[in-house]
Design a protein around this motif. Sequence first.
Motif, PDB file in Angstrom:
ATOM      1  N   GLY A  45       4.971  17.548  -7.934  1.00 18.53           N
ATOM      2  CA  GLY A  45       4.205  17.715  -6.696  1.00 18.53           C
ATOM      3  C   GLY A  45       2.861  18.402  -6.901  1.00 18.53           C
ATOM      4  O   GLY A  45       2.394  18.563  -8.036  1.00 18.53           O
ATOM      5  N   ASP A  98     -13.563   8.239  -6.187  1.00 22.65           N
ATOM      6  CA  ASP A  98     -12.663   8.145  -5.023  1.00 22.65           C
ATOM      7  C   ASP A  98     -13.573   7.866  -3.833  1.00 22.65           C
ATOM      8  O   ASP A  98     -14.569   8.567  -3.645  1.00 22.65           O
ATOM      9  CB  ASP A  98     -11.899   9.466  -4.839  1.00 22.65           C
ATOM     10  N   PRO A  99     -13.266   6.837  -3.031  1.00 25.83           N
ATOM     11  CA  PRO A  99     -14.175   6.521  -1.923  1.00 25.83           C
ATOM     12  C   PRO A  99     -14.152   7.565  -0.818  1.00 25.83           C
ATOM     13  O   PRO A  99     -15.038   7.559   0.042  1.00 25.83           O
ATOM     14  CB  PRO A  99     -13.633   5.180  -1.402  1.00 25.83           C
ATOM     15  N   MET A 117      -4.556   7.594  -9.909  1.00 24.38           N
ATOM     16  CA  MET A 117      -3.582   8.371  -9.111  1.00 24.38           C
ATOM     17  C   MET A 117      -3.767   7.940  -7.664  1.00 24.38           C
ATOM     18  O   MET A 117      -4.471   8.571  -6.881  1.00 24.38           O
ATOM     19  CB  MET A 117      -3.844   9.875  -9.312  1.00 24.38           C
ATOM     20  N   LEU A 118      -3.143   6.795  -7.317  1.00 19.71           N
ATOM     21  CA  LEU A 118      -3.451   6.055  -6.097  1.00 19.71           C
ATOM     22  C   LEU A 118      -2.242   6.004  -5.157  1.00 19.71           C
ATOM     23  O   LEU A 118      -1.112   6.264  -5.572  1.00 19.71           O
ATOM     24  CB  LEU A 118      -3.882   4.635  -6.493  1.00 19.71           C
ATOM     25  N   PRO A 119      -2.482   5.612  -3.889  1.00 16.94           N
ATOM     26  CA  PRO A 119      -1.386   5.677  -2.911  1.00 16.94           C
ATOM     27  C   PRO A 119      -0.228   4.707  -3.148  1.00 16.94           C
ATOM     28  O   PRO A 119       0.922   5.062  -2.901  1.00 16.94           O
ATOM     29  CB  PRO A 119      -2.076   5.345  -1.585  1.00 16.94           C
ATOM     30  N   LYS A 164       9.121   6.971   0.926  1.00 20.09           N
ATOM     31  CA  LYS A 164       8.382   6.019   0.078  1.00 20.09           C
ATOM     32  C   LYS A 164       9.177   5.722  -1.199  1.00 20.09           C
ATOM     33  O   LYS A 164       9.364   4.556  -1.579  1.00 20.09           O
ATOM     34  CB  LYS A 164       7.008   6.604  -0.283  1.00 20.09           C
ATOM     35  N   THR A 166       2.983   6.751  -8.042  1.00 21.63           N
ATOM     36  CA  THR A 166       4.341   6.224  -7.894  1.00 21.63           C
ATOM     37  C   THR A 166       4.214   4.865  -7.212  1.00 21.63           C
ATOM     38  O   THR A 166       3.773   4.797  -6.058  1.00 21.63           O
ATOM     39  CB  THR A 166       5.200   7.158  -7.027  1.00 21.63           C
ATOM     40  N   GLY A 222      -7.072  12.484  -4.748  1.00 23.42           N
ATOM     41  CA  GLY A 222      -6.457  13.017  -3.538  1.00 23.42           C
ATOM     42  C   GLY A 222      -5.738  14.320  -3.840  1.00 23.42           C
ATOM     43  O   GLY A 222      -6.151  15.096  -4.708  1.00 23.42           O
ATOM     44  N   ASN A 223      -4.630  14.533  -3.142  1.00 24.98           N
ATOM     45  CA  ASN A 223      -3.892  15.800  -3.286  1.00 24.98           C
ATOM     46  C   ASN A 223      -3.443  16.053  -4.720  1.00 24.98           C
ATOM     47  O   ASN A 223      -3.464  17.192  -5.186  1.00 24.98           O
ATOM     48  CB  ASN A 223      -2.646  15.788  -2.382  1.00 24.98           C
ATOM     49  N   MET A 224      -3.031  15.002  -5.401  1.00 23.70           N
ATOM     50  CA  MET A 224      -2.542  15.141  -6.784  1.00 23.70           C
ATOM     51  C   MET A 224      -3.679  14.980  -7.792  1.00 23.70           C
ATOM     52  O   MET A 224      -3.792  15.733  -8.763  1.00 23.70           O
ATOM     53  CB  MET A 224      -1.467  14.081  -7.067  1.00 23.70           C
ATOM     54  N   VAL A 228      -7.347  -2.028  -7.780  1.00 24.57           N
ATOM     55  CA  VAL A 228      -8.196  -1.197  -8.651  1.00 24.57           C
ATOM     56  C   VAL A 228      -8.113  -1.709 -10.093  1.00 24.57           C
ATOM     57  O   VAL A 228      -9.132  -1.827 -10.784  1.00 24.57           O
ATOM     58  CB  VAL A 228      -7.787   0.295  -8.553  1.00 24.57           C
ATOM     59  N   THR A 248     -13.022  11.261  -1.176  1.00 24.31           N
ATOM     60  CA  THR A 248     -12.900  12.717  -1.390  1.00 24.31           C
ATOM     61  C   THR A 248     -14.041  13.233  -2.265  1.00 24.31           C
ATOM     62  O   THR A 248     -14.597  12.487  -3.062  1.00 24.31           O
ATOM     63  CB  THR A 248     -11.561  13.064  -2.083  1.00 24.31           C
ATOM     64  N   GLY A 271      -8.980   8.058  -8.030  1.00 25.31           N
ATOM     65  CA  GLY A 271      -8.003   8.514  -7.032  1.00 25.31           C
ATOM     66  C   GLY A 271      -7.885  10.019  -7.101  1.00 25.31           C
ATOM     67  O   GLY A 271      -7.073  10.566  -7.849  1.00 25.31           O
TER      68      GLY A 271
HETATM   69  P1  NAD Z   1      -3.423  10.999  -1.649  1.00 32.41           P
HETATM   70  O1  NAD Z   1      -3.369  10.017  -0.538  1.00 32.41           O
HETATM   71  O2  NAD Z   1      -3.766  12.436  -1.351  1.00 32.41           O
HETATM   72  O3  NAD Z   1      -4.484  10.491  -2.775  1.00 32.41           O
HETATM   73  C1  NAD Z   1      -4.722   9.151  -3.086  1.00 32.41           C
HETATM   74  C2  NAD Z   1      -6.237   9.001  -3.261  1.00 32.41           C
HETATM   75  O4  NAD Z   1      -6.531   7.662  -3.703  1.00 32.41           O
HETATM   76  C3  NAD Z   1      -7.015   9.212  -1.962  1.00 32.41           C
HETATM   77  O5  NAD Z   1      -7.938  10.285  -2.123  1.00 32.41           O
HETATM   78  C4  NAD Z   1      -7.736   7.878  -1.735  1.00 32.41           C
HETATM   79  O6  NAD Z   1      -9.035   8.007  -1.170  1.00 32.41           O
HETATM   80  C5  NAD Z   1      -7.797   7.354  -3.162  1.00 32.41           C
HETATM   81  N1  NAD Z   1      -8.065   5.911  -3.232  1.00 32.41           N
HETATM   82  C6  NAD Z   1      -7.643   4.939  -2.380  1.00 32.41           C
HETATM   83  N2  NAD Z   1      -8.148   3.747  -2.772  1.00 32.41           N
HETATM   84  C7  NAD Z   1      -8.910   3.988  -3.883  1.00 32.41           C
HETATM   85  C8  NAD Z   1      -9.692   3.156  -4.739  1.00 32.41           C
HETATM   86  N3  NAD Z   1      -9.794   1.858  -4.520  1.00 32.41           N
HETATM   87  N4  NAD Z   1     -10.329   3.742  -5.784  1.00 32.41           N
HETATM   88  C9  NAD Z   1     -10.230   5.075  -6.011  1.00 32.41           C
HETATM   89  N5  NAD Z   1      -9.506   5.911  -5.226  1.00 32.41           N
HETATM   90  C10 NAD Z   1      -8.866   5.369  -4.172  1.00 32.41           C
HETATM   91  O7  NAD Z   1      -2.015  10.907  -2.397  1.00 32.41           O
HETATM   92  P2  NAD Z   1      -1.370  11.963  -3.431  1.00 32.41           P
HETATM   93  O8  NAD Z   1      -0.479  12.898  -2.703  1.00 32.41           O
HETATM   94  O9  NAD Z   1      -2.458  12.469  -4.322  1.00 32.41           O
HETATM   95  O10 NAD Z   1      -0.405  10.974  -4.258  1.00 32.41           O
HETATM   96  C11 NAD Z   1      -0.919  10.052  -5.213  1.00 32.41           C
HETATM   97  C12 NAD Z   1       0.240   9.342  -5.871  1.00 32.41           C
HETATM   98  O11 NAD Z   1       1.095  10.301  -6.487  1.00 32.41           O
HETATM   99  C13 NAD Z   1       1.117   8.545  -4.895  1.00 32.41           C
HETATM  100  O12 NAD Z   1       1.491   7.354  -5.520  1.00 32.41           O
HETATM  101  C14 NAD Z   1       2.295   9.468  -4.662  1.00 32.41           C
HETATM  102  O13 NAD Z   1       3.481   8.756  -4.338  1.00 32.41           O
HETATM  103  C15 NAD Z   1       2.422  10.142  -6.022  1.00 32.41           C
HETATM  104  N6  NAD Z   1       3.062  11.456  -5.991  1.00 32.41           N
HETATM  105  C16 NAD Z   1       2.707  12.377  -5.042  1.00 32.41           C
HETATM  106  C17 NAD Z   1       3.329  13.626  -5.034  1.00 32.41           C
HETATM  107  C18 NAD Z   1       2.953  14.666  -4.010  1.00 32.41           C
HETATM  108  O14 NAD Z   1       3.677  15.670  -3.901  1.00 32.41           O
HETATM  109  N7  NAD Z   1       1.855  14.501  -3.273  1.00 32.41           N
HETATM  110  C19 NAD Z   1       4.311  13.918  -5.997  1.00 32.41           C
HETATM  111  C20 NAD Z   1       4.624  12.971  -6.983  1.00 32.41           C
HETATM  112  C21 NAD Z   1       3.991  11.741  -6.949  1.00 32.41           C
END
Ligand code: NAD
Length: 290
Positions: A115, A30-31, A58-60, A237, A87, A9-11, A68, A33, A7
């Motif tokens: 964040g 990550d599928p 670190m998944l949605p 969320k 989360t 993504g942004n985090m 996973v 990114t 996972g």
């Molecule tokens: P995001 O959507 O940017 O990243 C999630 C990643 O998971 C994506 O890149 C997606 O392709 C990947 N993913 C989905 N299915 C997958 C799989 N089967 N195998 C591998 N990877 C897979 O989300 P984010 O902003 O990085 O947040 C991630 C988590 O952190 C969430 O649970 C969010 O609530 C929590 N969080 C986010 C923030 C924030 O400010 N962005 C702050 C605190 C907590």
Amino acid sequence: MKIAFLGLGNMGTPMAANLAKAGHDVTGYDPATPMPAGVTGAISAAGAVQDAEVVITMLPNGAILRSVAAEVIPAMAPGAVLVDCSTVDVDSARAVAEQAAAAGLAALDAPVSGGVGGATAGTLTFMVGGPDAAFATALPLFEVMGQKAVHCGGPGAGQAAKICNNMILGVTMIATCEAFALADKLGLDRQKMFDVVSTSSGYSWTMNAYCPAPGVGPASPADNGYKPGFAAELMLKDLRLSQQAAGSADADTPMGALATLLYESFVEAEDGRGMDFSAMLPRFEKRSRG
Ligand code: NAD
């Protein structure tokens, strides 16, 4: 340490990059990114975890975490630790911990606050639930990705701490914003309102550190057109997770329930999606009592 990071993504991207920069051997999957600098890509989640000592996710959401976990737990090496930093709902965190335990592996729920800025700077706070020995294994990694890790208790305790904190945050932000909008209508200058409340019994993190009024208090998303920061939809969320947990635990949370409804309306029926969660202030400014 050999680490698998699922996972990115942004985090996850800056967290994995910080682990690689600190000299750890990080394999990512990550599928959707590209791999961050220093991270070796794998073709599947199960392929990424094979020789890892620690597997970080670190998944949605909880449904994706469960799928996973079901894929990777059978592929993990004996003695490896699964650390979920997403989360998710408390029930999913506990279900994954049970599934790991049934396979002879330890799991931690370790959601974060701080964040994308905190993930990039390596200053996240980790709230952790799970066994002592697994916490001790993961602690050096929490110290690279963050500045504080609190071991909150057994499985699910990290998620419980996170959603209770964020329920307070959502409720308090709404209270701060509606009070500013009331002060406006009473003809009270916003700076004077801040000067009084930030040093009186109405003070809070939302007033003192993240003031929703532009040009008042320390710099915050309000000073940047309410660009997130912490997006309103992420607040929604977390509030929904708090209400799901309150339902499972039969806890009475009327303020949390109302905050959930207000953010739901803000994100889904008004113009709150993509705005910082402090943009509740311009929302209240535009409204009247009826
Ligand atoms: P995001 O959507 O940017 O990243 C999630 C990643 O998971 C994506 O890149 C997606 O392709 C990947 N993913 C989905 N299915 C997958 C799989 N089967 N195998 C591998 N990877 C897979 O989300 P984010 O902003 O990085 O947040 C991630 C988590 O952190 C969430 O649970 C969010 O609530 C929590 N969080 C986010 C923030 C924030 O400010 N962005 C702050 C605190 C907590």
